[in-house]
Design a protein around this motif. Structure first.
Motif, short mmCIF file in Angstrom:
data_model
loop_
_atom_site.label_atom_id
_atom_site.label_comp_id
_atom_site.label_asym_id
_atom_site.label_seq_id
_atom_site.Cartn_x
_atom_site.Cartn_y
_atom_site.Cartn_z
N UNK A 176 0.82 -1.21 0.00
CA UNK A 176 0.00 0.00 0.00
C UNK A 176 0.86 1.26 0.00
N UNK A 177 2.04 1.20 0.65
CA UNK A 177 2.88 2.40 0.77
C UNK A 177 3.97 2.47 -0.31
N UNK A 178 3.97 1.50 -1.24
CA UNK A 178 5.06 1.44 -2.22
C UNK A 178 5.12 2.69 -3.09
N UNK A 179 4.00 3.08 -3.66
CA UNK A 179 3.99 4.25 -4.56
C UNK A 179 4.45 5.51 -3.82
N UNK A 180 4.01 5.65 -2.58
CA UNK A 180 4.41 6.83 -1.80
C UNK A 180 5.92 6.83 -1.54
N UNK A 181 6.46 5.65 -1.22
CA UNK A 181 7.90 5.56 -0.95
C UNK A 181 8.71 5.88 -2.20
N UNK A 182 8.27 5.39 -3.34
CA UNK A 182 8.99 5.65 -4.59
C UNK A 182 8.91 7.13 -4.95
N UNK A 183 7.75 7.73 -4.75
CA UNK A 183 7.59 9.15 -5.08
C UNK A 183 8.54 10.02 -4.24
N UNK A 184 8.73 9.65 -3.01
CA UNK A 184 9.65 10.40 -2.15
C UNK A 184 11.10 10.24 -2.61
N UNK A 185 11.40 9.08 -3.22
CA UNK A 185 12.78 8.82 -3.67
C UNK A 185 13.07 9.46 -5.01
N UNK A 186 12.05 10.00 -5.68
CA UNK A 186 12.22 10.60 -7.02
C UNK A 186 11.82 12.07 -6.97
N UNK A 187 12.75 12.96 -6.82
CA UNK A 187 12.42 14.39 -6.74
C UNK A 187 12.07 15.01 -8.09
N UNK A 188 12.34 14.30 -9.21
CA UNK A 188 12.10 14.89 -10.52
C UNK A 188 10.62 15.22 -10.71
N UNK A 189 10.35 16.42 -11.17
CA UNK A 189 8.96 16.84 -11.36
C UNK A 189 8.31 16.20 -12.59
N UNK A 190 9.11 15.79 -13.54
CA UNK A 190 8.56 15.30 -14.81
C UNK A 190 8.34 13.79 -14.79
N UNK A 191 8.19 13.24 -13.60
CA UNK A 191 7.91 11.82 -13.45
C UNK A 191 6.57 11.63 -12.74
N UNK A 192 5.83 10.62 -13.16
CA UNK A 192 4.58 10.28 -12.50
C UNK A 192 4.73 8.92 -11.83
N UNK A 193 4.18 8.79 -10.64
CA UNK A 193 4.20 7.53 -9.92
C UNK A 193 2.77 7.11 -9.64
N UNK A 194 2.42 5.93 -10.10
CA UNK A 194 1.06 5.41 -9.92
C UNK A 194 1.10 4.13 -9.11
N UNK A 195 0.04 3.86 -8.40
CA UNK A 195 -0.08 2.55 -7.79
C UNK A 195 -0.37 1.53 -8.89
N UNK A 196 -0.09 0.28 -8.61
CA UNK A 196 -0.37 -0.76 -9.60
C UNK A 196 -1.85 -0.84 -9.92
N UNK A 197 -2.69 -0.63 -8.89
CA UNK A 197 -4.14 -0.67 -9.10
C UNK A 197 -4.60 0.46 -10.02
N UNK A 198 -4.04 1.67 -9.80
CA UNK A 198 -4.42 2.81 -10.64
C UNK A 198 -3.98 2.60 -12.07
N UNK A 199 -2.78 2.05 -12.25
CA UNK A 199 -2.28 1.78 -13.59
C UNK A 199 -3.16 0.76 -14.30
N UNK A 200 -3.52 -0.31 -13.60
CA UNK A 200 -4.39 -1.34 -14.17
C UNK A 200 -5.75 -0.76 -14.53
N UNK A 201 -6.31 0.04 -13.64
CA UNK A 201 -7.62 0.65 -13.91
C UNK A 201 -7.57 1.57 -15.12
N UNK A 202 -6.45 2.27 -15.29
CA UNK A 202 -6.28 3.17 -16.43
C UNK A 202 -6.30 2.38 -17.74
N UNK A 203 -5.59 1.26 -17.76
CA UNK A 203 -5.56 0.43 -18.97
C UNK A 203 -6.93 -0.20 -19.22
N UNK A 204 -7.60 -0.60 -18.15
CA UNK A 204 -8.93 -1.19 -18.32
C UNK A 204 -9.93 -0.16 -18.84
#
Length: 852
Positions: free
Chosen positions: A232-260
């Motif tokens: 549950x906290x994976x996306x949040x942890x990765x977002x904190x490790x990536x300061x670049x503004x031009x990157x998007x971090x999604x949860x796996x569920x959000x990514x799957x829902x987007x494709x669906x």
């Protein structure tokens, strides 16, 4: 009354047969559409969910342009690439158990000269094998993973369809050329045999980077999975490790829902598209049903009036007729739904052969795929029979003393006035909308004119019958005269029958004119622009697949003069999606004529922007104005518009904004080219230059060599493929319209049995009676085909004036195809009435005279 209803349906089963068949065909098409698209959507969403079940988070670059349209949305939209450095940061982020980058691109298998996989180039996808089993959407069913550059894994669907087995030695075509590969494994995509509608070739990671992207250290996106308990906290942890503004971090569920959601959107579009044609068929079938019940009510006047005399109320008689319609509708709908499963597979195959590849899934009935077609077919049947039922309920008991009634009334003056007024107002509105231009106003005007044509149908029937009277007398003598009178005897029913054919023919004419106009516009624009002798184009017009460096190889040939390549990608101009192109300012003018309307093509040498004139008009950009251009890598540049052009590359898929190639290459994600224009060196025969080009292109499977003239017409194939698809979808409506003509004349033969017997008694031969019925069919066919021609031409003109599109600058009326459509409609009407005409000729005169 219920017993009477069932008895009457059975007693008149021959008369209701055509109506039932029309309901069956219409509902079958609608059911097949829902089953096909519903199965596609459900299976696609299930596939995506299973394939991405192990993904906890997704990292991707900022969106530049595009997006949507299918399960591979991340491949259709353009995003800033993700670097290897970002992948390292993701792997080192707290809570990340594993992460890997995703690479994809064009890759098609072949065995000898036979291509394997999908027919559409864009549907043959190459990717890299992800070692982590949880992150990898594919899992092996046989063999092992690829390890060396000469090894690949193939999806199970392609393997089954094309007979690929582990150990097979195949060739793989990518943008970097052809390569030999050994199949080391067969894999499934999630729970499915293969990616929805695609074929997949999976390489080792290093090989995929080299063959699909031409460089290492860049990915479309990154997938990651979490340690146990940290999902549950994976996306949040990765977002904190990536300061670049031009990157998007999604949860796996959000990514799957987007494709669906993308799958759902694409299947809904297909569903609506097919449902429109199903409804057209149902409307055409409704006219057949209306005519059938009108004729049956008129013929059963004495029977229905006797019911009134015996105490039946107006409501009971009306309900009795509507109940008969309900039985027909329920029976036809039930049979249509039952046949929908078989029809869905046939529909998918037909659409696939016409250029719309749809994965075939087994028919799986749900509540919606049963209830919606059932209610639609049932409701349409009852509504179509409503007016005849009300007419039956208003019969007076004294009508039992009269013979069967025949509706010999033409349209009244008020109806004619209303029809003419609607046509006049509609045409005026459409012309005004075309001059504005406004597609909405044109659509309103066209709809008004369409309604007016339907309303004034009986008057048109009478006019056509009188106009055709003399030619019919020449063709069939006095039988021709009787044919005209027979058509005028019931103008409303004849108009309803002819209008059904008119609607079906109008659809065919509309798409024929549009296809010819698109083709002519593209061919003329391209032919006026190209100055080179040869054009090397990508095999997929939507995707640049010509490898970097190919133009240099061609330019080095001694028989080739000037060579210039055109690159293309998605981007944005002033915040709106645009197709960007990169060209060499020093060579492009030799092989291409831009058709400059304002400014100068030489402005490219100054680093300025050339814009398609139509695109400039829509976006309000003019020469000398500054525009903000978002490049493929996400960089935002400010460029001055130096010129406007009208001759675009490749028609539909051409770039609308051109930049100097050096500027374009500096921000290109993929440096593959879409086109290479090559000119023959002076004094060298064109045949010798082509011979010199062949060896260079032999090992470039993504390149297609054409002469300039052939290339100018290459867009015709896609346009005509779409037109043929429209023909196939409209075929059912045409069939039902023709059945309506046969049904109307069959009912007329039954109604006029005594009349036909008297004609035989007065000396008419069987052949003469057949000619009379054929004459009536000819009149109905002529009216339906000619009115359909006018309606289709009007609709095409309305769209031409309303959209004001660069791909539709020349309205073309193909005389030969349009003539063939009209003559074909008339001939089909004559052919379909052979049986009613034969039945009329075989009427026994003594029995007929005794008929009441």
């Amino acid at each position: 009354m219920l017993h009477s209803t069932l008895r009457n349906v059975w007693a008149h089963r021959a008369r209701y047969g055509m109506s039932t068949l029309a309901v069956v065909l219409s509902v079958m098409f609608m059911s097949a559409t829902l089953l096909l698209t519903g199965g596609l959507g459900r299976d696609g969403q299930a596939e995506i969910a299973a394939a991405n079940s192990g993904v906890g988070a997704v990292v991707r670059g900022e969106k530049v342009a595009g997006g949507g349209g299918g399960p591979g949305e991340q491949e259709q939209e353009l995003r800033v690439p993700v670097t290897a450095a970002t992948l390292t940061k993701v792997r080192n982020a707290p809570g990340v158990a594993a992460a890997d980058g995703a690479i994809s691109g064009y890759a098609q298998l072949s065995r000898g000269s036979r291509l394997l996989g999908q027919t559409a180039a864009a549907a043959n996808v190459g990717s890299h094998w992800i070692p982590d089993r949880t992150l990898n959407p594919f899992h092996l069913t046989s063999g092992r993973a690829p390890r060396t550059p000469g090894e690949v894994v193939v999806d199970a669907a392609t393997a089954r369809r094309d007979g690929v087995e582990v150990g097979d030695r195949l060739r793989v075509a990518t943008v970097r050329g052809r390569h030999h590969a050994t199949v080391t494994g067969i894999a499934r995509y999630g729970d499915a045999a293969g990616p929805l509608g695609r074929s997949a070739v999976l390489f080792p990671a290093a090989t995929a980077a080299e063959l699909l992207l031409g460089r290492a250290g860049a990915y479309q996106h990154i997938v990651a999975r979490a340690d146990e308990g940290n999902r549950e906290q994976l996306a949040t942890a990765i977002r904190r490790a990536l300061p670049e503004r031009r990157l998007e971090v999604l949860t796996g569920a959000a990514y799957t829902a987007e494709l669906q959601a993308a799958v759902s959107s694409s299947t809904t579009t297909i569903q609506l598209f097919l449902t429109v044609f199903a409804l057209v068929a149902l409307i055409v079938g409704g006219t057949l049903i209306h005519n059938t019940f009108s004729a049956v009510v008129a013929q059963r006047t004495r029977e229905l009036a006797l019911l009134r005399a015996l105490g039946a109320t107006t409501g009971q008689v009306t309900s009795s007729v509507l109940s008969e319609a309900a039985v027909v509708g329920a029976l036809g709908s039930a049979v249509g739904i039952g046949l929908g499963g078989v029809a869905s597979a046939t529909l998918g195959t037909v659409l696939g052969s016409l250029g719309l590849p749809i994965p075939l899934t087994g028919a799986s009935y749900t509540v919606s795929t049963v209830v919606f077609p059932l209610l639609t077919g049932f409701g349409a049947t009852v509504v179509s029979a409503l007016v005849p039922a009300l007419r039956a309920g208003r019969l007076a008991p004294v009508a039992a003393l009269r013979d069967a009634q025949v509706d010999d009334s033409a349209s009244g003056p008020w109806r004619n006035l209303l029809g003419v007024g609607a046509v006049t107002a509609g045409c005026t509105t459409a012309v005004f909308g075309g001059l504005t231009p406004s597609l909405a106003i044109v659509g309103v005007g066209a709809s008004m004119a369409f309604i007016g044509v339907f309303v004034s149908g009986p008057a048109v029937v009478t006019a056509v019958a009188r106009t055709m009277g003399y030619p019919l007398r020449l063709l069939a003598g006095r039988m021709g005269t009787l044919a005209g009178r027979g058509t005028r005897r019931n103008p409303r029913r004849a108009a309803s029958t002819a209008n059904a054919l008119m609607l079906a023919v109008a659809v065919v004419v509309f798409f024929t004119v549009l296809a010819a106009s698109f083709s002519r516009t593209t061919a003329d624009t391209t032919a006026q622009g190209v100055r080179s002798d040869f054009v090397i184009s990508s095999i997929d017009a939507d995707t640049p697949l010509l490898p970097e460096g190919l133009a240099d190889k061609i330019d080095a040939l001694s028989d080739i003069g000037t060579t210039s390549e055109v690159q293309m990608s998605q981007g944005q101009v002033n915040g709106k999606a645009a197709k960007l192109g990169g060209v060499d300012p020093t060579t492009i003018g030799t092989v291409w004529n831009f058709g400059i309307t304002s400014g100068s093509a030489d402005s490219l040498r100054k680093g300025q922007l050339l814009v398609d004139a139509q695109a400039a008009e829509e976006s309000g950009v003019g020469v000398g104005r500054r525009a903000t251009v978002t490049m493929p890598d996400g960089a935002r540049l400010t460029a001055t518009v130096g010129g406007l052009f009208t001759h675009s590359f490749g028609g539909f898929d051409a770039p609308t904004h051109l930049l100097p190639d050096q500027l374009y290459r500096a921000h290109a994600v993929d440096r593959s080219a879409a086109w290479i224009l090559a000119d023959t060196r002076p004094g060298v025969p064109q045949s010798a230059a082509r011979t010199a080009l062949d060896p260079v292109l032999k090992d470039q499977p993504t390149a297609k060599l054409q002469t300039a003239a052939d290339w100018a017409h290459q867009g015709n194939a896609e346009v005509f493929q779409f037109r043929n698809m429209m023909y196939a979808l409209d075929a059912l409506a045409i069939l039902i319209a023709l059945l309506g003509i046969a049904n109307t004349l069959s009912l007329a033969v039954l109604q006029r049995t005594r009349e036909l017997g008297l004609l035989r008694a007065l000396g008419s031969t069987r052949a003469q009676l057949r000619r009379m019925i054929n004459g009536e069919a000819l009149l109905l066919g002529v009216q339906g085909a000619m009115m359909g021609l006018l309606l289709g031409l009007g609709g095409a003109w309305a769209l031409y004036k309303g959209v004001n599109a660069p791909d539709l600058r020349i309205l073309t009326l193909p005389a030969l195809p349009l003539t063939g459509i009209v003559l074909g409609g008339v001939a089909a009407a004559l052919l379909i009435t052979l049986l009613p005409a034969r039945r009329a000729g075989r009427v026994d005169m003594l029995r007929a005279i005794a008929t009441e």
